[in-house]
Design an enzyme around this catalytic site. Structure first.
Site, short mmCIF file in Angstrom:
data_model
loop_
_atom_site.label_atom_id
_atom_site.label_comp_id
_atom_site.label_asym_id
_atom_site.label_seq_id
_atom_site.Cartn_x
_atom_site.Cartn_y
_atom_site.Cartn_z
CB VAL A 100 -9.31 2.08 -4.93
CG1 VAL A 100 -9.02 1.56 -6.34
CG2 VAL A 100 -8.29 3.17 -4.56
CG ASN A 156 -12.15 -0.80 3.95
OD1 ASN A 156 -12.37 -1.42 4.98
ND2 ASN A 156 -11.04 -0.10 3.75
CG HIS A 164 -6.97 -2.74 3.10
ND1 HIS A 164 -6.18 -1.63 2.94
CD2 HIS A 164 -8.17 -2.43 2.54
CE1 HIS A 164 -6.86 -0.67 2.32
NE2 HIS A 164 -8.08 -1.14 2.08
CG HIS A 171 -8.65 -2.89 -2.38
ND1 HIS A 171 -9.56 -2.18 -3.13
CD2 HIS A 171 -8.47 -2.18 -1.24
CE1 HIS A 171 -9.92 -1.09 -2.46
NE2 HIS A 171 -9.28 -1.08 -1.30
CG ASP A 177 -2.07 0.96 1.09
OD1 ASP A 177 -3.21 0.50 0.97
OD2 ASP A 177 -1.83 2.19 1.09
CB ILE A 178 0.75 4.28 -2.12
CG1 ILE A 178 1.83 5.22 -2.64
CG2 ILE A 178 -0.53 5.03 -1.79
CD1 ILE A 178 1.50 5.83 -3.99
P1 5GP Z 1 -9.74 1.55 0.33
O1 5GP Z 1 -9.80 2.89 1.01
O2 5GP Z 1 -10.43 1.62 -1.02
O3 5GP Z 1 -10.19 0.40 1.15
O4 5GP Z 1 -8.21 1.27 0.07
C1 5GP Z 1 -7.51 1.81 -1.01
C2 5GP Z 1 -6.05 1.70 -0.67
O5 5GP Z 1 -5.31 1.88 -1.86
C3 5GP Z 1 -5.57 2.76 0.31
O6 5GP Z 1 -5.03 2.12 1.46
C4 5GP Z 1 -4.55 3.56 -0.47
O7 5GP Z 1 -3.45 3.95 0.30
C5 5GP Z 1 -4.14 2.57 -1.57
N1 5GP Z 1 -3.74 3.21 -2.81
C6 5GP Z 1 -4.41 4.18 -3.49
N2 5GP Z 1 -3.77 4.50 -4.61
C7 5GP Z 1 -2.65 3.71 -4.64
C8 5GP Z 1 -1.56 3.61 -5.58
O8 5GP Z 1 -1.49 4.28 -6.60
N3 5GP Z 1 -0.60 2.70 -5.28
C9 5GP Z 1 -0.64 1.93 -4.16
N4 5GP Z 1 0.34 1.07 -3.97
N5 5GP Z 1 -1.65 2.00 -3.27
C10 5GP Z 1 -2.64 2.90 -3.50
#
Ligand code: 5GP
Length: 123
Positions: free
Chosen positions: A96, A87, A102, A100, A30-31
Protein backbone atom coordinates in the site's frame (compact mmCIF):
# COMPACT_ATOMS: atom_id res chain seq x y z
CA UNK A 1 0.11 10.40 -5.77
CA UNK A 2 -2.77 8.02 -6.46
CA UNK A 3 -5.33 7.69 -3.70
CA UNK A 4 -4.95 4.47 -1.73
CA UNK A 5 -7.26 2.47 0.46
CA UNK A 6 -5.72 4.24 3.47
CA UNK A 7 -7.07 7.63 2.29
CA UNK A 8 -10.49 5.99 2.17
CA UNK A 9 -9.99 4.81 5.76
CA UNK A 10 -8.91 8.33 6.86
CA UNK A 11 -12.01 9.79 5.19
CA UNK A 12 -14.25 7.06 6.68
CA UNK A 13 -15.27 6.00 3.17
CA UNK A 14 -14.50 2.41 4.18
CA UNK A 15 -14.54 0.96 7.69
CA UNK A 16 -11.50 0.10 9.80
CA UNK A 17 -10.95 -0.86 13.42
CA UNK A 18 -9.53 2.52 14.45
CA UNK A 19 -7.69 2.47 17.78
CA UNK A 20 -6.13 5.95 17.93
CA UNK A 21 -6.34 9.29 16.16
CA UNK A 22 -4.88 12.77 16.55
CA UNK A 23 -4.41 15.75 14.24
CA UNK A 24 -1.48 14.09 12.45
CA UNK A 25 -1.97 10.32 12.48
CA UNK A 26 -4.48 7.52 12.48
CA UNK A 27 -3.93 3.99 13.88
CA UNK A 28 -6.05 0.96 13.08
CA UNK A 29 -5.77 -2.80 13.32
CA UNK A 30 -4.29 -4.60 10.32
CA UNK A 31 -6.89 -6.57 8.38
CA UNK A 32 -4.45 -9.50 8.07
CA UNK A 33 -2.62 -9.60 11.43
CA UNK A 34 0.82 -11.22 11.59
CA UNK A 35 1.04 -11.17 15.40
CA UNK A 36 -1.42 -11.22 18.31
CA UNK A 37 -1.32 -7.41 18.13
CA UNK A 38 -0.76 -5.87 14.71
CA UNK A 39 -1.83 -2.34 13.90
CA UNK A 40 -0.77 0.30 11.43
CA UNK A 41 0.03 3.94 12.19
CA UNK A 42 -0.36 6.20 9.17
CA UNK A 43 0.04 9.92 8.60
CA UNK A 44 -3.11 11.74 7.57
CA UNK A 45 -0.95 13.37 4.89
CA UNK A 46 -0.54 10.85 2.05
CA UNK A 47 3.15 10.13 1.38
CA UNK A 48 3.75 7.22 -1.01
CA UNK A 49 7.02 5.72 0.25
CA UNK A 50 9.91 6.41 2.60
CA UNK A 51 11.70 7.80 -0.47
CA UNK A 52 9.03 10.50 -0.79
CA UNK A 53 9.43 11.86 2.74
CA UNK A 54 10.46 15.52 2.50
CA UNK A 55 12.36 17.48 5.19
CA UNK A 56 9.13 19.26 6.12
CA UNK A 57 7.57 15.84 6.85
CA UNK A 58 10.07 15.07 9.62
CA UNK A 59 7.61 16.00 12.37
CA UNK A 60 4.88 13.86 10.83
CA UNK A 61 7.19 10.84 10.70
CA UNK A 62 8.13 11.44 14.32
CA UNK A 63 4.43 11.53 15.16
CA UNK A 64 4.08 7.96 13.84
CA UNK A 65 6.56 6.72 16.46
CA UNK A 66 5.09 8.86 19.24
CA UNK A 67 1.66 7.37 18.50
CA UNK A 68 3.07 3.83 18.40
CA UNK A 69 4.72 4.24 21.80
CA UNK A 70 1.61 5.90 23.26
CA UNK A 71 -0.59 3.01 22.14
CA UNK A 72 1.97 0.48 23.41
CA UNK A 73 1.97 2.11 26.86
CA UNK A 74 -1.82 2.38 26.96
CA UNK A 75 -2.19 -1.28 26.04
CA UNK A 76 0.48 -2.65 28.37
CA UNK A 77 3.05 -4.01 25.92
CA UNK A 78 5.58 -1.15 25.93
CA UNK A 79 7.86 -2.93 28.40
CA UNK A 80 7.56 -6.45 26.99
CA UNK A 81 8.33 -4.97 23.59
CA UNK A 82 7.18 -4.76 20.04
CA UNK A 83 8.40 -4.33 16.49
CA UNK A 84 7.76 -1.10 14.58
CA UNK A 85 8.67 -1.40 10.92
CA UNK A 86 8.00 0.44 7.68
CA UNK A 87 8.33 -1.38 4.36
CA UNK A 88 9.54 0.45 1.22
CA UNK A 89 8.79 -0.54 -2.36
CA UNK A 90 8.58 -4.14 -3.69
CA UNK A 91 11.75 -5.58 -2.15
CA UNK A 92 10.74 -4.11 1.20
CA UNK A 93 7.36 -5.81 0.93
CA UNK A 94 5.32 -2.62 0.52
CA UNK A 95 1.87 -3.17 -0.98
CA UNK A 96 0.00 0.00 0.00
CA UNK A 97 1.65 3.19 -1.25
CA UNK A 98 0.80 5.46 1.68
CA UNK A 99 3.54 5.15 4.31
CA UNK A 100 2.57 3.22 7.43
CA UNK A 101 4.32 1.96 10.52
CA UNK A 102 3.51 -1.68 11.26
CA UNK A 103 3.41 -2.28 15.02
CA UNK A 104 3.55 -5.96 15.98
CA UNK A 105 3.44 -7.28 19.53
CA UNK A 106 2.28 -10.11 21.73
CA UNK A 107 4.98 -12.66 20.93
CA UNK A 108 8.78 -12.65 20.58
CA UNK A 109 9.82 -11.53 17.10
CA UNK A 110 12.46 -13.33 15.07
CA UNK A 111 15.45 -11.61 13.50
CA UNK A 112 16.46 -11.35 10.72
CA UNK A 113 12.98 -11.08 9.19
CA UNK A 114 13.75 -12.99 5.97
CA UNK A 115 13.70 -16.78 5.68
CA UNK A 116 16.57 -17.50 3.27
CA UNK A 117 20.04 -18.10 4.50
CA UNK A 118 21.94 -15.60 2.33
CA UNK A 119 25.31 -17.26 3.05
CA UNK A 120 24.12 -20.44 1.33
CA UNK A 121 23.34 -18.45 -1.81
CA UNK A 122 26.86 -17.06 -2.14
CA UNK A 123 29.13 -18.87 -4.65
P1 5GP B 1 2.63 -3.23 3.43
O1 5GP B 1 2.64 -4.58 2.74
O2 5GP B 1 2.34 -2.14 2.42
O3 5GP B 1 3.82 -2.94 4.26
O4 5GP B 1 1.43 -3.28 4.45
C1 5GP B 1 0.11 -3.06 4.07
C2 5GP B 1 -0.74 -3.61 5.18
O5 5GP B 1 -2.05 -3.09 5.04
C3 5GP B 1 -0.87 -5.13 5.15
O6 5GP B 1 -0.39 -5.67 6.38
C4 5GP B 1 -2.35 -5.37 4.92
O7 5GP B 1 -2.84 -6.48 5.64
C5 5GP B 1 -2.97 -4.06 5.40
N1 5GP B 1 -4.20 -3.71 4.72
C6 5GP B 1 -4.41 -3.69 3.38
N2 5GP B 1 -5.66 -3.28 3.10
C7 5GP B 1 -6.25 -3.04 4.31
C8 5GP B 1 -7.57 -2.61 4.68
O8 5GP B 1 -8.44 -2.34 3.86
N3 5GP B 1 -7.81 -2.48 6.00
C9 5GP B 1 -6.87 -2.75 6.95
N4 5GP B 1 -7.22 -2.58 8.22
N5 5GP B 1 -5.63 -3.16 6.64
C10 5GP B 1 -5.32 -3.31 5.33
Amino acid sequence: MAETIFTKIINRDIPADIIYENDHVLAFNDINPQAPTHFLVIPKKPIATINDIEPEDAEIVGQLYLAAAHIAKQNGFAESGYRAVMNCNPDGGQTVYHIHLHVLAGKPMGWPPYQNNLKQQLP
